[in-house]
Scaffold this motif. Sequence first.
Motif, mmCIF file in Angstrom:
data_model
loop_
_atom_site.group_PDB
_atom_site.id
_atom_site.type_symbol
_atom_site.label_atom_id
_atom_site.label_comp_id
_atom_site.label_asym_id
_atom_site.label_seq_id
_atom_site.Cartn_x
_atom_site.Cartn_y
_atom_site.Cartn_z
ATOM 1 N N PRO A 92 0.805 -1.224 0.000
ATOM 2 C CA PRO A 92 0.000 0.000 0.000
ATOM 3 C C PRO A 92 0.839 1.276 0.000
ATOM 4 N N SER A 93 2.140 1.160 0.331
ATOM 5 C CA SER A 93 3.001 2.346 0.272
ATOM 6 C C SER A 93 3.494 2.623 -1.142
ATOM 7 N N LYS A 150 14.134 -1.745 -2.614
ATOM 8 C CA LYS A 150 13.634 -0.465 -3.121
ATOM 9 C C LYS A 150 12.864 0.292 -2.041
ATOM 10 N N THR A 151 12.232 -0.424 -1.107
ATOM 11 C CA THR A 151 11.492 0.240 -0.037
ATOM 12 C C THR A 151 12.437 0.838 0.996
ATOM 13 N N ILE A 152 13.458 0.086 1.392
ATOM 14 C CA ILE A 152 14.436 0.623 2.349
ATOM 15 C C ILE A 152 15.160 1.814 1.738
ATOM 16 N N ASN A 153 15.543 1.695 0.469
ATOM 17 C CA ASN A 153 16.237 2.794 -0.200
ATOM 18 C C ASN A 153 15.381 4.057 -0.197
ATOM 19 N N ARG A 154 14.102 3.909 -0.557
ATOM 20 C CA ARG A 154 13.200 5.064 -0.569
ATOM 21 C C ARG A 154 13.056 5.672 0.829
ATOM 22 N N SER A 155 12.949 4.828 1.851
ATOM 23 C CA SER A 155 12.753 5.332 3.207
ATOM 24 C C SER A 155 13.975 6.068 3.726
ATOM 25 N N GLN A 201 8.847 9.953 9.950
ATOM 26 C CA GLN A 201 9.659 9.115 10.833
ATOM 27 C C GLN A 201 8.946 7.816 11.202
ATOM 28 N N VAL A 202 7.659 7.910 11.494
ATOM 29 C CA VAL A 202 6.895 6.736 11.926
ATOM 30 C C VAL A 202 6.677 5.775 10.759
ATOM 31 N N CYS A 203 6.207 6.301 9.652
ATOM 32 C CA CYS A 203 5.874 5.433 8.518
ATOM 33 C C CYS A 203 7.121 4.813 7.895
ATOM 34 N N ASN A 204 8.188 5.585 7.755
ATOM 35 C CA ASN A 204 9.408 5.015 7.197
ATOM 36 C C ASN A 204 10.028 3.984 8.133
ATOM 37 N N ALA A 205 9.898 4.176 9.442
ATOM 38 C CA ALA A 205 10.369 3.161 10.392
ATOM 39 C C ALA A 205 9.644 1.844 10.164
ATOM 40 N N MET A 219 8.151 0.806 7.438
ATOM 41 C CA MET A 219 8.485 0.216 6.144
ATOM 42 C C MET A 219 9.881 -0.421 6.158
ATOM 43 N N ILE A 220 10.818 0.184 6.856
ATOM 44 C CA ILE A 220 12.160 -0.406 6.962
ATOM 45 C C ILE A 220 12.101 -1.713 7.739
ATOM 46 N N ALA A 221 11.377 -1.711 8.863
ATOM 47 C CA ALA A 221 11.257 -2.936 9.663
ATOM 48 C C ALA A 221 10.601 -4.049 8.854
ATOM 49 N N ALA A 222 9.509 -3.725 8.179
ATOM 50 C CA ALA A 222 8.804 -4.724 7.378
ATOM 51 C C ALA A 222 9.693 -5.268 6.268
ATOM 52 N N SER A 223 10.452 -4.382 5.639
ATOM 53 C CA SER A 223 11.299 -4.793 4.522
ATOM 54 C C SER A 223 12.423 -5.708 4.979
ATOM 55 N N ILE A 224 13.001 -5.425 6.124
ATOM 56 C CA ILE A 224 14.034 -6.319 6.655
ATOM 57 C C ILE A 224 13.426 -7.689 6.970
ATOM 58 N N ALA A 225 12.206 -7.681 7.494
ATOM 59 C CA ALA A 225 11.560 -8.942 7.868
ATOM 60 C C ALA A 225 11.271 -9.832 6.662
ATOM 61 N N ILE A 226 11.029 -9.238 5.493
ATOM 62 C CA ILE A 226 10.667 -10.038 4.311
ATOM 63 C C ILE A 226 11.772 -10.037 3.258
ATOM 64 N N ALA A 227 12.974 -9.612 3.649
ATOM 65 C CA ALA A 227 14.052 -9.412 2.674
ATOM 66 C C ALA A 227 14.413 -10.684 1.926
ATOM 67 N N GLU A 228 14.402 -11.825 2.596
ATOM 68 C CA GLU A 228 14.754 -13.080 1.922
ATOM 69 C C GLU A 228 13.659 -13.517 0.949
#
Length: 621
Positions: free
Chosen positions: A186-187, A229-234, A206-210, A212-221
């Motif tokens: 949805p982002s 691309k999500t971590i880079n954008r954040s 700060q809240v939303c990018n936090a 998205m970074i956490a979620a992206s690390i969790a699903i990185a594999e």
Amino acid sequence: MVTLRSELAYAQLSQNNANQSYQLNNPISVPYLKKNLQKAQPRLVLNQATEKRLREKLQTDPLIQHIYQAIKYNAASVLALDLITVDIPDNPRSQQNQLGISRDFLYRINMLGMVYFVEKNPDILQRLNEEVIAACNFPTWNPKHFLDVGEMSLAIALALDWTAGKLPKSTISLAKKSLIEKGIMPSWPENGETPRWVNGTNNWNQVCNAGMIAASIAIAEENPELAAKTINRSIEGMNHALAAYAPDGAYPEGATYWGYGTMFSAVTAAMLESAFGTDFGIGDYPGFKESANFGLLTTAPSKLLYNYADSPDVPELYTDFTLSWFASKTGDRNYLNTKRFMQTPDEIGKISRLAGAGLVWTAQFEEKESGLVQSAWKGEGANPIVIFTGQGENKEGYYFGGKGGRGSISHGNMDAGSFIFELNGVRWVIDPGNQSYGVLSRAGFDLWNRCQECDRWKLLTKNNFGHSTISVDNKRHIVDGLATLVDFKGGEKPEATFNLTPTFAGQLKSAARKFIKDSPRSIVIEDQIETNDATKLITWQLMTQADIKLVDGGAVLTQDGKTLKLENLSHPDFNLSIVSLDPAPLQLDKQIENLKRIELRIPSWVLEENKGEIKVRLSGE
């Protein structure tokens, strides 16, 4: 008169252009992610190094032991609750969102997740499993109000990470699927537009990018392309929010939103460090670490906040752990709220919803040389403030806060030139603070638009008539008129001057307000005014809940058995007037018991050659 600095320089600063020379390091790509992301869990705030330090401190450090016992106490209260649920009424006018639900869930995960991590209790793991399944089965995480998604995504990611593969495989699969479908995707709107929060300058960034970074690390594999691309954008987007801390840490949205936004930048830095070995420059962003002084000094001796902007006067639960992150990075014990942390769990009560993460970084603290807390502090930037502190004669505390800024800033008010004053345990001059967003929203009130004639400025808490400043011809301040800090002197008798001229564009030719701490128990407010041909009346205002007795040359204020003298030094022959604001003018206004506005009304014809001074002194016993 002092020489006024260029308004343009400050306007450029407030436009977030001042820090373009400093940017976060952002090497994130799919190859970088695959090479540098730590593979083993936990890797969000916790990793092998931070776990080792945490477990050592749990055995040896009473402070960390007390915090952990408070977390266990809160976890026990979570176990007594029903599972997390969502039930949002279908009422467009109410503008309902799921933020309270997301925050509650983040709280539950921090309490349960940290206790499970430390003790590996299977009953706690089972409850975590049930909570995660319940949240993942919500129809949506409410992307129309993306703060809700940000906090929910962070919570789910932490639940997965701190349980490190011990949740059932079906739950792990569901959680990762939900992080992608209800969190990250949805982002990335189908229309290709970048959501406003990504590059915003306020707490949403700060809240939303936090999240998205956490979620992206969790699903990185599972999906490295989406994660990268999500971590880079954040990381790129966070530059815009972090730039607001420059040059010296005064957070434009005020004390409460400093605690909120900064907490999520701190947890982002901690997650990136644990997962990649670097925070990519967050901690070194100009003004960011310095903002710990802002967070510390905006709490007065009374334990009330300097509550300008949309801030309550009571500190939020998360502030202690926001400050303890700075303690861990600087080694400065001033930023540890040892007094609160060392209380018993029932004395502490409900704790920050990021206390689990906060426990980890607080455990990393190693004391270095702690500096003295400044007794005269300035914070410049988009919403500048000054704070004078010190001990009164009765050792109960001196506190003064004054500000510039403009109404059009995020969570801003028409309060340029306003101030609060606290002495001997009494807050004599108040800021009316915030009021319930929900009540206003349900009434259909347009709180968030900030044009000159917008509804927001009808409220006493938002317009200049509810603040201790100046009003001209009973008009509103100019919403985009930026009042800047143009002179500051420290020492035992600090002074600060704000250029208020843009605040009164078209109403006055020029205006400057100087605050002078001329003794350990007094403050002088000195205004230099130059009128224009249209000016008819200048009104000097002071907001108080004290009882007031008018006397020759001023007034005597009485509150809590103590007194404060108001001296009209510049116009002793002009009588003050008292306007009762209890009840407040509008039904939707915040009702403040015993609220009054003291006024000194100066006709423009009194000023010789259109120039004059208004000078008032407040002094305690």
